[in-house]
Design an enzyme around this catalytic site. Structure first.
Site, PDB file in Angstrom:
ATOM      1  N   SER A  74       0.426  -1.168   0.199  1.00  0.00           N
ATOM      2  CA  SER A  74       0.190   0.156  -0.011  1.00  0.00           C
ATOM      3  C   SER A  74       0.926   1.303  -0.132  1.00  0.00           C
ATOM      4  CB  SER A  74      -0.921  -0.049   1.745  1.00  0.00           C
ATOM      5  OG  SER A  74      -2.370  -0.476   0.880  1.00  0.00           O
ATOM      6  N   LYS A  77       0.447   3.925  -2.816  1.00  0.00           N
ATOM      7  CA  LYS A  77      -0.616   4.659  -3.221  1.00  0.00           C
ATOM      8  C   LYS A  77      -0.100   6.063  -2.148  1.00  0.00           C
ATOM      9  CE  LYS A  77      -4.611   2.054  -0.741  1.00  0.00           C
ATOM     10  NZ  LYS A  77      -3.097   1.013  -0.317  1.00  0.00           N
ATOM     11  N   SER A 318      -6.117   3.490   4.172  1.00  0.00           N
ATOM     12  CA  SER A 318      -5.388   2.858   2.857  1.00  0.00           C
ATOM     13  C   SER A 318      -6.444   2.228   1.979  1.00  0.00           C
ATOM     14  CB  SER A 318      -3.741   1.370   4.273  1.00  0.00           C
ATOM     15  OG  SER A 318      -3.785   1.216   2.728  1.00  0.00           O
TER      16      SER A 318
END
Length: 486
Positions: A74, A77, A318
């Site tokens: 993640s 991102k 997230s």
């Protein structure tokens, strides 16, 4: 080597720098601490890419395999949201439109009614109800044509490249559609919230409530009130059959999110209900995947909050669905193609404009859920450096999770980590977690008030993930304290 230049190259550490204080003793201690961190037995056989740099000067202060590309999870991102702030702009809003190609005759709408989604991952059941109420407020009580659901702003690829099959029914692996719905304020688009309540009498079936309320899914409920708390929920592959099994303690409840198969059709189910609630009858058929004609006029519209506000829940929590929507929105904005491929090209163009080389990394989705994404600590710290010079940096920086801050939309995925340490309310960073993958990338201020940027990516470990997270926390403490211990 003079003070201010110390570099770790492979297994060798040369020189000493400004990273952790102005005296040789303190810096040597810090150097040893970072050496010891990388020598931890939890990392035996694992791959690590680590880099620490000074934000003001951009100079490299510490590095270990800095250009080794690893799966970021993640942390990706960071790249997606930074590019979106540039490509789409901080004021960008997603829209959902209600249109028609027909005229009015009293209370009758003579043409088709189109619900057109432009990718909003934050729209909720109440918003669809408001659109239907708006139509009723215009005096419309009957639609003579069809009810058409237009999700063509994005392509029909519902899942990202190489997403794991066992994530398919999870809220974080939900299908991507330009016409979707979120059941909650976390904006978990394409999912339903399933609340199971166990009666006081042991052996009796649990009761089930769906949010938003719908009959689009089917329930196979074998869960009962009982001891053991073995209750579980999953969705059968390729269907909307929700299977509930096990026991739930008497008098308790469980709330879980589950993705749906084909979110556009869930929206169709919900919006037809919203129209019926307003007393609006549709004479024609329901059409899925239709296209709104260019001549259709907008009757009502819902808009999301601006991007500069949306990146807060996206990064703090997230949120995969929001990241994927942004990627395809960038593709639509730049190339008039709402695809992940076009979105990745838009991100690459952003990097090129910033003087970075997109060929040094591989991106295939927006959220980091795919294991085909490959970035290095060098890639991430390069990104952090160029982002720190953008006019929207403060907004983006504030959206990052803050270590040890218990407020959910402040601390986010770091709210339980590094409490009562020098990194608490200091470290602003993005986490990443998958099986055998962990990452931590962000900014931290040292004891002398200097802002540092760093990235640590770890792949291929076989120990419990908590041990790798503990090493990441140790790194943050070393950087913030300017000394060698926790």
């Amino acid at each position: 080597m003079r003070l201010g230049q110390w570099i770790h190259t492979g297994a060798m550490l040369v020189g000493l720098g400004l990273l952790l204080g102005g005296c040789a003793t303190s810096s040597n201690t810090s150097e040893q601490a970072l050496d010891q961190l990388l020598a931890d037995p939890a990392l035996a056989g694992a791959s690590v890419s680590l880099m620490v740099r000074d934000v003001r000067t951009g100079s490299t202060l510490y590095q270990h395999n800095p250009r080794t590309r690893l799966i970021p999870a993640s942390s990706l991102k960071l790249l997606t949201t930074a590019a979106a702030m540039d490509v789409l702009g901080p004021q960008y809003r997603f829209s959902t439109q209600l249109l028609s190609d027909g005229g009015r005759q009293g209370e009758r709408l003579m043409g088709n009614l189109y619900l057109r989604g432009l990718g909003d991952p934050t729209i909720q059941w109440a918003d669809y109800q408001a659109l239907a109420a708006n139509l009723a407020g215009q005096g419309i009580r009957q639609v003579q044509g069809d009810l058409v659901f237009d999700d063509t702003w994005f392509d029909a690829e519902r899942l990202g490249l190489d997403w794991a099959h066992d994530d398919e029914d999870k809220y974080y692996g939900a299908q991507i559609s330009a016409l979707t719905v979120s059941p909650n304020a976390d904006f978990d688009a394409g999912t339903l919230t399933v609340t199971a309540k166990a009666p006081a009498v042991v052996g009796q079936p649990v009761s089930i409530t769906l949010s938003p309320p719908t009959d689009y899914v089917q329930l196979s409920n074998l869960a009962v009130s009982g001891m053991g708390n073995s209750y579980g929920l999953n969705r059968q592959h390729g269907t909307n059959l929700l299977r509930l099994r096990g026991t739930l303690a008497p008098g308790t409840q469980s709330r879980q999110s589950v993705s749906v198969w084909e979110p556009t059709q869930l929206v169709a189910n919900l919006f037809a209900r919203a129209l019926a609630e307003q007393g609006i009858a549709v004479q024609g058929k329901r059409v899925i995947d239709g296209t709104s004609p260019a001549t259709a006029r907008v009757l009502a519209q819902h808009q999301s909050a601006p991007l500069q506000e949306l990146i807060r829940p996206l990064l703090k929590l997230s949120n995969n669905s929001m990241a994927e929507a942004l990627l395809k929105a960038m593709g639509r904005q730049q190339a008039n193609a709402g695809t992940a491929t076009a979105g990745v090209t838009a991100v690459a163009d952003f990097l090129t404009r910033q003087g970075l080389d997109p060929t040094t990394l591989s991106q295939v989705d927006g959220s980091g859920l795919s294991r085909r994404n490959l970035l290095s600590a060098q890639n991430f710290t390069d990104l952090l450096l160029v982002v720190s010079k953008q006019p929207w940096f403060n907004t983006w920086y504030a959206a990052l999770p803050v270590a040890g801050n218990p407020k959910r939309l402040v601390g986010g995925s770091l709210r339980y980590r590094l409490q009562e340490t020098s990194a608490q309310n200091n470290l602003h960073a993005k986490t990443g977690s998958m099986g055998g993958v962990s990452s931590l990338t962000g900014y931290i201020t040292d004891a002398e008030g200097r802002r540092l940027m760093f990235s640590m990516l770890t792949n291929n470990y076989v120990v419990e993930g908590a041990r790798i997270k503990a090493l990441e926390d140790r790194l943050a403490i070393i950087l913030s304290r300017n000394e060698g211990g926790a």
